[in-house]
Scaffold this motif. Structure first.
Motif, PDB file in Angstrom:
ATOM      1  N   TYR A  51     -39.749 -25.628 -12.088  1.00  0.00           N
ATOM      2  CA  TYR A  51     -38.503 -26.523 -12.760  1.00  0.00           C
ATOM      3  C   TYR A  51     -38.613 -27.841 -12.290  1.00  0.00           C
ATOM      4  O   TYR A  51     -39.292 -28.008 -10.930  1.00  0.00           O
ATOM      5  CB  TYR A  51     -37.185 -26.067 -12.489  1.00  0.00           C
ATOM      6  N   PRO A  52     -38.481 -28.931 -12.990  1.00  0.00           N
ATOM      7  CA  PRO A  52     -38.187 -30.194 -12.447  1.00  0.00           C
ATOM      8  C   PRO A  52     -37.313 -30.339 -11.511  1.00  0.00           C
ATOM      9  O   PRO A  52     -36.114 -29.613 -11.668  1.00  0.00           O
ATOM     10  CB  PRO A  52     -38.231 -31.049 -13.720  1.00  0.00           C
ATOM     11  N   THR A  53     -37.139 -31.251 -10.297  1.00  0.00           N
ATOM     12  CA  THR A  53     -36.270 -31.355  -9.455  1.00  0.00           C
ATOM     13  C   THR A  53     -34.905 -31.676 -10.246  1.00  0.00           C
ATOM     14  O   THR A  53     -34.897 -32.555 -11.269  1.00  0.00           O
ATOM     15  CB  THR A  53     -36.615 -32.506  -8.676  1.00  0.00           C
ATOM     16  N   LEU A  98     -36.724 -14.909 -22.436  1.00  0.00           N
ATOM     17  CA  LEU A  98     -36.298 -16.023 -21.498  1.00  0.00           C
ATOM     18  C   LEU A  98     -37.288 -16.679 -20.602  1.00  0.00           C
ATOM     19  O   LEU A  98     -37.215 -17.972 -20.175  1.00  0.00           O
ATOM     20  CB  LEU A  98     -34.897 -15.574 -20.760  1.00  0.00           C
ATOM     21  N   ASP A  99     -37.927 -15.531 -19.912  1.00  0.00           N
ATOM     22  CA  ASP A  99     -39.061 -16.176 -18.986  1.00  0.00           C
ATOM     23  C   ASP A  99     -40.321 -16.876 -19.593  1.00  0.00           C
ATOM     24  O   ASP A  99     -40.899 -17.757 -19.065  1.00  0.00           O
ATOM     25  CB  ASP A  99     -39.641 -15.056 -18.320  1.00  0.00           C
ATOM     26  N   SER A 100     -40.829 -16.551 -20.769  1.00  0.00           N
ATOM     27  CA  SER A 100     -41.867 -16.783 -21.386  1.00  0.00           C
ATOM     28  C   SER A 100     -41.937 -18.497 -21.484  1.00  0.00           C
ATOM     29  O   SER A 100     -42.971 -19.158 -21.802  1.00  0.00           O
ATOM     30  CB  SER A 100     -42.400 -16.108 -22.522  1.00  0.00           C
ATOM     31  N   HIS A 101     -40.766 -18.990 -21.878  1.00  0.00           N
ATOM     32  CA  HIS A 101     -40.519 -20.425 -22.194  1.00  0.00           C
ATOM     33  C   HIS A 101     -39.622 -21.037 -21.103  1.00  0.00           C
ATOM     34  O   HIS A 101     -38.998 -22.155 -21.557  1.00  0.00           O
ATOM     35  CB  HIS A 101     -40.157 -20.649 -23.744  1.00  0.00           C
ATOM     36  N   ASP A 102     -39.589 -20.604 -20.062  1.00  0.00           N
ATOM     37  CA  ASP A 102     -38.463 -20.993 -19.131  1.00  0.00           C
ATOM     38  C   ASP A 102     -38.713 -22.499 -18.642  1.00  0.00           C
ATOM     39  O   ASP A 102     -37.985 -23.108 -18.475  1.00  0.00           O
ATOM     40  CB  ASP A 102     -38.639 -19.992 -18.018  1.00  0.00           C
ATOM     41  N   ASP A 103     -40.131 -22.672 -18.182  1.00  0.00           N
ATOM     42  CA  ASP A 103     -40.449 -24.042 -17.753  1.00  0.00           C
ATOM     43  C   ASP A 103     -40.256 -24.971 -18.812  1.00  0.00           C
ATOM     44  O   ASP A 103     -40.249 -26.162 -18.544  1.00  0.00           O
ATOM     45  CB  ASP A 103     -41.740 -24.084 -16.982  1.00  0.00           C
TER      46      ASP A 103
END
Length: 316
Positions: A51-53, A98-103
């Motif tokens: 994730y970005p800060t 949800l995890d596949s496109h989380d970032d």
């Protein structure tokens, strides 16, 4: 005539394709669904960039009749969001979550400052059409009922199909989406012409793959006249939200975006279609390693941001 990918696709993108294939082979549709999900999840995990800060995420459930729909909500610390982006992930209606496109969702949140809500809709073949549509519609109705912020719908591949389907269904609601952004969506174009022929053997997604996913999702039933399944089959393209479709040139689905834009324009609406040169289906995962994909992802975020502010980009 088939496309010459040795000319169209650059070295960076070929490296991305080869890395993807090392996890998720081109013949994945010949594997069992359980095997497909396993390798897809491992591939997405390998491409995960964090994730970005300042971006936070929380998992919640939406109550919808006899089921609970998992969602993931993203927000940017110390940000005053102007809109909500409701995100529907890709994966052929068979894989992803949800995890596949989380970032991807976390980065859209960071780039726009909007709240982002990702939807873990039900997958085929356990849940056939219209299950995925019903879950995405329920998620939209939940967001519309619990927030006064404008809503932008965004999704890639199968998620792009669901974006259009929901937009068509709710266009006359007083909480209709303010905009929709689709990335290499499959919208149900004719599979015996145009890009479905020119790019029938494209890296990352073939026309054969698209037929497989449609068959799995439909359970063998004919939904070809149902706009919830085939948005391009709708007979009315008026009243739709401002629309931006971003396709990949080297993708059998690329013409779907062009045809969708043309139908909205013919009905008096506002729509842009960008066909990204030399890019392939699934290139969102290449946004940190491929220059063209990085630029395109910036356009995706800009599209979401401007539409959420009620602004029209003119071009991207």
């Amino acid at each position: 005539m088939s496309a010459d990918y040795s000319v169209l696709i650059d070295t960076e993108t070929w490296a991305f394709i080869e890395r993807t294939n090392s996890f998720y082979p081109p013949d994945a549709v010949d594997h069992t669904v359980a095997q497909q999900r396993d390798v897809y999840n491992r591939m997405c995990g390998a491409f995960f960039t964090g994730y970005p800060t300042g971006v936070l995420a929380m998992d919640r459930f939406i109550d919808a009749e006899d089921r609970k729909i998992p969602i993931r909500m993203y927000e940017k610390r110390d940000s005053d969001p102007e809109a909500i982006c409701l995100y529907f992930h890709g994966g052929g209606f068979v894989v992803g979550g949800l995890d596949s496109h989380d970032d991807v969702c976390a980065e859209i949140c960071d780039a726009t400052g909007f709240h982002v809500v990702s939807v873990d809709y039900r997958l085929a073949p356990e849940h056939l059409h219209p299950a995925s549509f019903e879950d995405c519609l329920a998620a939209f109705e939940h967001v519309a009922a619990t927030s006064s912020l404008p809503i932008v719908l965004c999704g890639d591949s199968a998620g792009g199909n669901l974006v259009a389907a929901v937009s068509h269904h709710v266009r006359h609601s007083n909480r209709a989406p303010i905009g929709q952004v689709m990335v290499y969506p499959g919208l149900g174009g004719a599979q015996d012409q145009g890009s479905y022929v020119t790019h029938a053997e494209a890296p990352m997604l073939t026309t054969r793959d698209t037929l497989y996913y449609a068959k799995i999702r439909s359970g063998g039933e004919d939904w070809s006249a149902d706009p919830r399944f085939v948005p391009l089959a709708d007979t009315d393209f008026s009243g739709l939200p401002d629309t931006i479709v971003i396709s990949a040139e080297c993708d059998p689905l690329s013409d779907d975006g062009r045809h969708y834009r043309d139908k909205i324009l013919a009905a008096g609406g506002k729509a842009i279609w960008n066909n990204e040169p030399g890019l392939v289906h699934g290139y969102l995962r290449a946004r940190h390693s491929v220059t063209r994909a990085r630029s395109s992802f910036r356009r995706v975020c800009t599209a979401v941001h401007l539409l959420g502010q009620g602004r029209w980009p003119g071009q991207l």
